[in-house]
Design an enzyme around this catalytic site. Structure first.
Site, PDB file in Angstrom:
ATOM      1  N   ARG A 184     -39.241   9.764  15.717  1.00 50.11           N
ATOM      2  CA  ARG A 184     -39.297   9.705  17.165  1.00 50.11           C
ATOM      3  C   ARG A 184     -40.184   8.528  17.581  1.00 50.11           C
ATOM      4  O   ARG A 184     -41.220   8.263  16.974  1.00 50.11           O
ATOM      5  CB  ARG A 184     -39.864  11.011  17.748  1.00 50.11           C
ATOM      6  CG  ARG A 184     -38.920  12.206  17.601  1.00 50.11           C
ATOM      7  CD  ARG A 184     -37.705  12.057  18.491  1.00 50.11           C
ATOM      8  NE  ARG A 184     -36.754  13.163  18.398  1.00 50.11           N
ATOM      9  CZ  ARG A 184     -35.675  13.156  17.625  1.00 50.11           C
ATOM     10  NH1 ARG A 184     -35.409  12.115  16.858  1.00 50.11           N
ATOM     11  NH2 ARG A 184     -34.854  14.194  17.611  1.00 50.11           N
ATOM     12  N   HIS A 233     -30.910   3.607  16.397  1.00 53.46           N
ATOM     13  CA  HIS A 233     -30.918   5.070  16.300  1.00 53.46           C
ATOM     14  C   HIS A 233     -29.692   5.561  15.522  1.00 53.46           C
ATOM     15  O   HIS A 233     -28.906   6.380  16.002  1.00 53.46           O
ATOM     16  CB  HIS A 233     -30.953   5.714  17.684  1.00 53.46           C
ATOM     17  CG  HIS A 233     -31.536   7.096  17.659  1.00 53.46           C
ATOM     18  ND1 HIS A 233     -32.283   7.620  18.693  1.00 53.46           N
ATOM     19  CD2 HIS A 233     -31.480   8.085  16.725  1.00 53.46           C
ATOM     20  CE1 HIS A 233     -32.655   8.849  18.412  1.00 53.46           C
ATOM     21  NE2 HIS A 233     -32.177   9.162  17.208  1.00 53.46           N
TER      22      HIS A 233
END
Length: 309
Positions: free
Chosen positions: A224, A272
């Site tokens: 994250r 991502h």
């Protein structure tokens, strides 16, 4: 017959419809699966936090929200969500993340960038250490972190795992707590971040903790974005304390074009992609949780709202 609402992004329906219907049927559950069931008739909600559905109040009959993402930070605090919430854990996610982490760990370990980007005629004849002489620390020992730590250990790396609460993983040196974090980071040459995004984990890597690493250490973050203090990382990269950072996640996504990470010579940005939820595998987890809900059994991968994951 139960009613299952698919409430992820509409463009996901095409890839999920067939695998979900097959998996639910194979689990022995008779279900109607659709994207437009009246809220009062819904028994289960298959969900992604990017969904337009944000108010769960009308879903008075629903038994659970089954998240298609591993991360739940964007939904766990929703005040209208009063029923059980599960996060996605499946073999495809674990394998995909392990492959990505191992690939980038080997890239930095072997010094591949220097060979790939060297000028013609430059002969870099410097052998790296062997994997068992390379200290790798994995921060976070959940399903994904544990899978990555095990694969890295199988390659031969000297792996230390750290988690906020004590864990025990066969073949992995496991540490926990604040003192354990200091020990896990001290002298680490490659650090992989796979912690959840919670107030307690924000800026786990900061000026103080980055200084604990071996000079020239590499950071790999597929976890994250908020786990790292961006300004502290940029300063450590500029000073040479950190040799390279490979970042797959960011505080703002997509990463803004003018963000310094795009232009820093010691930063690799990936969009991502470290671990995608694949319908073929995630459908099996969803179907099993629906089966469990109908059988009165505990749900798998139930989110602890107080912990945030």
């Amino acid at each position: 017959m139960i009613n299952v609402l698919f409430a992820a992004q509409p463009d996901g329906w095409d890839s999920y419809e067939t695998p979900l219907k097959e998996a639910i049927a194979n689990a022995g559950v008779e279900a109607f699966l659709a994207t437009d069931i009246p809220p009062a008739d819904v028994d289960y909600i298959i969900y992604a936090p990017s969904s337009p559905l944000q108010d769960f109040t009308p879903y008075t009959r629903a038994k659970a929200v089954l998240n298609l993402w591993a991360g739940v930070e964007k939904i766990v605090g929703n005040p209208t969500l009063k029923i059980p919430l599960t996060r996605m854990v499946d073999s495809g996610l674990s394998q995909g993340m392990s492959e990505w982490v191992t690939g980038h760990t080997l890239r930095h370990h072997l010094g591949m960038d220097a060979h790939i980007n060297c000028a013609p005629g430059v002969w870099i004849n410097v052998a790296p250490p062997l994997a068992w002489d390379r200290k790798v620390t994995v921060l976070g020992l959940g399903e994904l972190g544990t899978a990555c730590a095990k694969m890295l250990s199988q390659v031969g790396f000297d792996v230390t795992g750290w988690s906020r609460s004590a864990k025990d993983v066969d073949g992995i040196r496991c540490l926990s707590g604040d003192a354990g974090l200091t020990e896990a980071l001290s002298g680490a040459e490659i650090v992989v971040l796979l912690l959840p995004d919670t107030p307690a984990t924000e800026n786990t890597l900061n000026a103080k903790t980055l200084a604990l690493l071996a000079k020239g250490a590499c950071i790999i973050n597929p976890g994250r974005g908020p786990l790292i203090d961006d300004d502290a990382l940029l300063a450590a990269l500029d000073s040479g304390q950190i040799g390279h950072a490979t970042l797959d996640v960011f505080r703002i996504e997509p990463l803004p074009e003018k963000h310094p990470f795009w232009h820093h010579p010691r930063v690799t940005v990936t969009p991502h992609v470290a671990a995608e939820t694949r319908a073929k595998y995630s459908a099996l987890t969803v179907a099993e949780n629906i089966r469990r809900g109908e059988a009165g059994e505990p749900f798998l991968h139930l989110v602890d709202r107080s912990a945030g994951y």
